[in-house]
Design an enzyme around this catalytic site. Structure first.
Site, PDB file in Angstrom:
ATOM      1  CB  THR A 111      -3.234  15.925  27.468  1.00 36.09           C
ATOM      2  OG1 THR A 111      -2.713  15.202  26.357  1.00 36.09           O
ATOM      3  CG2 THR A 111      -4.548  15.305  27.920  1.00 36.09           C
ATOM      4  CB  THR A 153       5.904  21.921  43.425  1.00 33.43           C
ATOM      5  OG1 THR A 153       5.377  22.042  44.748  1.00 33.43           O
ATOM      6  CG2 THR A 153       7.353  22.366  43.390  1.00 33.43           C
ATOM      7  CB  CYS A 179      -2.733  10.080  19.103  1.00 38.56           C
ATOM      8  SG  CYS A 179      -1.275  11.081  18.935  1.00 38.56           S
TER       9      CYS A 179
HETATM   10  C1  LIG Z   1       0.821  15.378  21.214  1.00 35.86           C
HETATM   11  C2  LIG Z   1      -0.363  16.235  21.080  1.00 35.86           C
HETATM   12  C3  LIG Z   1      -1.170  16.536  22.181  1.00 35.86           C
HETATM   13  C4  LIG Z   1      -0.918  15.966  23.538  1.00 35.86           C
HETATM   14  O1  LIG Z   1       0.209  16.548  24.101  1.00 35.86           O
HETATM   15  P1  LIG Z   1       0.865  15.961  25.427  1.00 35.86           P
HETATM   16  O2  LIG Z   1       1.865  16.989  25.797  1.00 35.86           O
HETATM   17  O3  LIG Z   1       1.467  14.659  25.040  1.00 35.86           O
HETATM   18  O4  LIG Z   1      -0.205  15.825  26.451  1.00 35.86           O
HETATM   19  C5  LIG Z   1      -2.248  17.369  21.973  1.00 35.86           C
HETATM   20  N1  LIG Z   1      -2.513  17.880  20.765  1.00 35.86           N
HETATM   21  C6  LIG Z   1      -1.767  17.613  19.695  1.00 35.86           C
HETATM   22  C7  LIG Z   1      -2.101  18.241  18.383  1.00 35.86           C
HETATM   23  C8  LIG Z   1      -0.674  16.781  19.803  1.00 35.86           C
HETATM   24  O5  LIG Z   1       0.061  16.507  18.741  1.00 35.86           O
END
Ligand SMILES: *Cc1c(COP(=O)(O)O)cnc(C)c1O
Length: 388
Positions: free
Chosen positions: A75, A243, A329
């Site tokens: 994200t 960090t 999601c």
């Molecule tokens: C899970 C996912 C995200 C988000 O990833 P995080 O590391 O949980 O923030 C973004 N894009 C796709 C395609 C995902 O499957």
């Protein structure tokens, strides 16, 4: 453990592999130093461990270690890529192209940029979930600064033709970003061959820890600029201050290392499990496979079921298996999956959908139980519907 439902939600997240955990543990206690502490061994140990993970990640995608920027996940990497390019290149143009089936972590930053005056083109997908390349070419304009297309879809598993998209973008001098959260170390990725300029990664879909990811940022041919979205101590060559969380980064590297070593055998094993599940389920009438039949993640099976209520279906399946409907999601909302409606499904059919995410720790026995229970549940729901 045995009374808990079979875990089949591996696109949402995965358990940390014991080997990954073992690699991480010493970095919480013994090797706890701040990797930015350049004056003593505590810092050097942490820095050395991070360097190793950076090298593993870079090698996994055919990049160089300096091109890896660690983040808190995909994200954040998507936000950094999309907003970072918008801010760095707005004088060149203010048009961005993305796709209807992208993750919200791509769509929402784009919507945000729209409020700032950027123009966003959202490409549709074909019935199989794959974009039409000539539509992409038509959508490109002289003021287009970014194209963002994911590598593998988190709901329907569909793989987009990255190399073809990359070639089109490079020819038109447009930056190409790809969200590869579901793809890293599961399918071959090569930022050179695929002409990818920015790529978002995460650890927790790959048996690594939550809370760590990375953005690949191309440094040459061409050099890509991104404006930092978090300012501070100038870590990660100024692109992402804060960090570095050594244990998570060590875990990320280990997770990628293991997944690469096992990629060929695991792809084959998961493909077989998926095919046997589909073989059972497709014997029923009124079952649709969502997404391209072969251009998809090995462990992904997404189906829509006619003649049943989506909520009742999930309720019936849940005691035996931990799965999501298509709308995984955004499960906090009640809207149907934007991915499934993009395939042309009605809202009702989109609701009556199941995403099976088969992973490293699932067995053939489990998949068999899942198939039998799913068939029985659909059968009894349809029977009830007929009696009403
Ligand atoms: C899970 C996912 C995200 C988000 O990833 P995080 O590391 O949980 O923030 C973004 N894009 C796709 C395609 C995902 O499957």
């Amino acid at each position: 453990m045995s009374n808990r439902p079979i875990y089949l939600d591996n696109h949402a997240t995965t358990p940390v592999d014991e080997r990954v955990l073992a690699a991480m543990l010493p970095y919480f206690t013994e090797h706890f130093g701040n990797p930015s502490s350049i004056g003593h061994v505590y810092g050097w140990e942490a820095e050395a461990a991070i360097k190793k993970s950076r090298e593993i990640l870079a090698e996994a995608i055919n990049a160089t270690p300096e091109e890896i920027v660690f983040t808190s996940g995909a994200t954040e990497a998507n936000n950094l890529a999309i907003k970072g390019v918008a801010e760095a290149y707005f004088q060149k143009g203010q048009h961005i192209i993305t796709v209807a089936t992208e993750h919200n972590a791509v769509l929402d930053p784009c919507k945000y940029l729209q409020t700032l005056g950027f123009e966003i083109t959202i490409l549709p997908v074909q019935q199989d979930g794959i974009i039409n390349l000539s539509e992409l070419e038509k959508a490109l304009r002289s003021d287009t600064i970014l194209v963002s297309v994911m590598a593998a879809n988190n709901e329907i598993g569909v793989l987009q033709p990255l190399a073809e998209i990359g070639a089109i973008c490079r020819e038109r001098d447009v930056i190409f970003h790809s969200d590869a959260a579901q793809a890293i170390a599961k399918i071959p990725l090569d930022v050179q061959a695929m002409k990818i300029d920015l790529m978002s990664l995460t650890a927790h879909k790959l048996y690594g820890p939550k809370g760590v990811g990375a953005l690949y940022v191309r440094r040459r041919n061409p050099r890509v600029q991104i404006a930092p979205q978090q300012h501070g101590g100038g870590h990660e060559r100024g692109m992402r201050s804060g960090t570095l969380y050594t244990p998570q980064i060590v875990g990320f590297g280990k997770a990628v290392e293991i997944a690469l070593q096992e990629q060929a055998t695991e792809t084959q094993r998961l493909t077989q499990l998926r095919q046997s599940l589909w073989k059972e389920l497709s014997q029923l009438e009124g079952i649709h496979l969502n997404g391209h039949p072969t251009q998809r993640l090995a462990g992904n099976l997404n189906i829509s079921v006619e003649g049943v209520d989506g909520a009742a279906l999930l309720l019936g399946l849940q005691p035996v298996m931990a799965i999501s409907s298509g709308a995984a999601c955004s499960s906090a909302t009640t809207a149907p999956s934007h991915v499934l409606t993009a395939l042309g499904h009605s809202e009702k059919l989109a609701y009556a959908s199941i995403r099976f995410g088969i992973g490293r720790f699932n067995t053939a026995e489990e998949i068999d139980r899942v198939a039998q229970h799913t068939i029985a549940t659909i059968g009894s729901l349809r029977k009830q519907a007929m009696m009403v």
